[in-house]
Design a protein around this motif. Structure first.
Motif: not given
Length: 450
Positions: A317-331
């Protein structure tokens, strides 16, 4: 300060933006890239292979439209199977679908490599792959809206070039090239027609239609959930029409592959024979634009499938479920897909496109089955003739037709797909401690409150 666990995908996409992403994913010019391969498989009946595939895809698109209304979440076949049948089965379907989703961005990079090497043979092939992948990855990290806008421009440019090809093709046919007539049944039927060959060709062209199901990955970025079913069907019909027109005129001009020196991707030569050197350059540019659009859309889609699987705890989850707070994309997912795409430096288009179809057809089959599981078994929607037709007969036809195509897959695709599924089974057994615990099931009501 925004908590990272509360950061979600941003709803910025209207219906036509989603259709554009779907068409971009489908790469309209791929009909010319794979023409030589499919013409060889079908004995010169490429349009008939596309008609067969279109019928199958239309049946499946109807099932996608039903399921996206029930589960307005990214995740596509993975989500539908997991929620209507079984979490473990859902994982395996999602894992299998990953095969085509991960490989399609690589196919686009591979096609770009072929184009650029044809134009600039002195430059090492790996340079074009690295530059292309870096640009596509950067755009997908930046924002979904900007990715959509650039995709729309590229799709329009590619479609205009296909229109120019049709005009030039009509002129060449009237001048006696190929069949020597604009209206002919030879691309659709001749004495060498064999059903097995047509079905094999249909399995090859199936990956061209993958964009229609990929639009379900944008369910959580659509402005209105009600637009998705229409967007799915429009993507199938518009994409299918473009493929059929391109395939018909190409087959009428080139009844066989005797004129092509590169059968694996004859698009540059098709452009040259139809319009000379200048049109060849323009046609390659159109193919480049369409392929780049597909690269943007497919890269975005698989990143979101990985995001859903990560958010559910199926993947870390920490890697694949992460969404960048600024870009709002799964970086992280976007970058990972970019790294996989770099493998396009060496494989062949025919092999990769065959393997892609293994995952796609499995996913399509289970989407049809999920309609039956949800509406017939869970909702008990079988008391009227309309319900029986909509929720039982139609999805059975869809599942059966995709099953027939799956049966006719290339042997290499079956072997590669089975190996991939085997890896997924081992991972699932590890993740669930030999099936002693369930894979997390998504709580939709809780998610809507985020």
């Amino acid at each position: 300060m925004v908590r990272l666990e509360n950061v979600t995908l941003k709803r910025t996409l209207g219906m036509w933006a989603i259709v554009g992403l779907g068409l971009g994913y489908m790469t309209p010019t791929v009909v010319f890239d794979t023409f030589g391969i499919v013409s060889k498989e079908t004995n010169g009946l490429v349009p008939l292979a596309y008609i067969t595939a279109l019928i199958v895809m239309a049946l499946t698109a109807i099932s996608y439209g039903k399921m996206v209304k029930v589960f307005p979440s990214a995740g596509s076949a993975y989500t539908y199977t997991r929620e209507t049948m079984n979490p473990h089965l859902g994982f395996l379907v999602g894992w299998t679908a990953l095969l085509d989703y991960l490989l399609l961005p690589m196919v686009n990079a591979l096609i770009i490599r072929i184009y650029m090497v044809a134009l600039f043979p002195e430059v090492p092939a790996w340079v074009w792959v690295v530059v292309y992948v870096a640009i596509v990855t950067a755009f997908n990290v930046w924002s979904m809206r900007n990715t959509s806008n650039l995709n729309a421009i590229l799709v329009i440019f590619g479609t205009v070039l296909i229109g120019a090809f049709v005009v030039l093709a009509i002129i060449k046919l009237m001048q006696g090239m190929g069949q020597g007539t604009v209206f002919t049944t030879e691309p659709l039927f001749h004495s060498n027609l064999q059903l097995g060959h047509i079905l094999t060709g249909a399995t090859v062209v199936c990956f061209s239609f993958i964009g229609f199901d990929a639009v379900t990955m944008y369910a959580e970025e659509a402005k209105d959930d009600k637009t998705l079913p229409r967007a799915i069907m429009l993507t199938v019909l518009l994409g299918g029409a473009i493929f059929l027109i391109g395939a018909y005129f190409s087959q009428a001009l080139f009844p066989d592959n005797s004129k092509f020196s590169v059968v694996d991707d004859p698009l540059p030569e098709i452009g040259y024979y139809v319009g000379g050197t200048l049109f060849k350059l323009l046609f390659v540019a159109g193919g480049f634009a369409a392929t780049a659009a597909s690269g943007l859309a497919s890269h975005a889609s698989v990143s979101r499938l990985l995001y859903v699987m990560g958010r559910n705890g199926v993947l870390p989850r920490k890697l694949f479920g992460y969404v960048h707070p600024k870009f709002r994309t799964p970086v992280f997912n976007v970058i990972l897909v970019g790294l996989v795409s770099l493998l396009a430096i060496s494989p062949s288009l025919e092999l990769i496109s065959a393997v892609i179809n293994f995952g796609a057809l499995i996913a399509f089959t289970f989407v049809n089955l999920s309609v039956i599981a949800y509406f017939i078994f869970r909702q008990k929607r079988y008391k009227t003739k309309k319900d029986i037709f909509s929720y039982l007969i139609m999805p059975i036809l869809g599942a059966g037709s995709t099953g027939i195509l799956w049966y006719n897959l290339h042997v290499d695709a079956l072997i590669g797909g089975i190996v991939w599924v085997g890896i997924g089974c081992f991972y699932m057994l590890f993740q669930t401690k030999l099936l002693k615990r369930n894979i997390t099931v998504l709580d939709y009501e809780a998610e809507q409150k985020i």
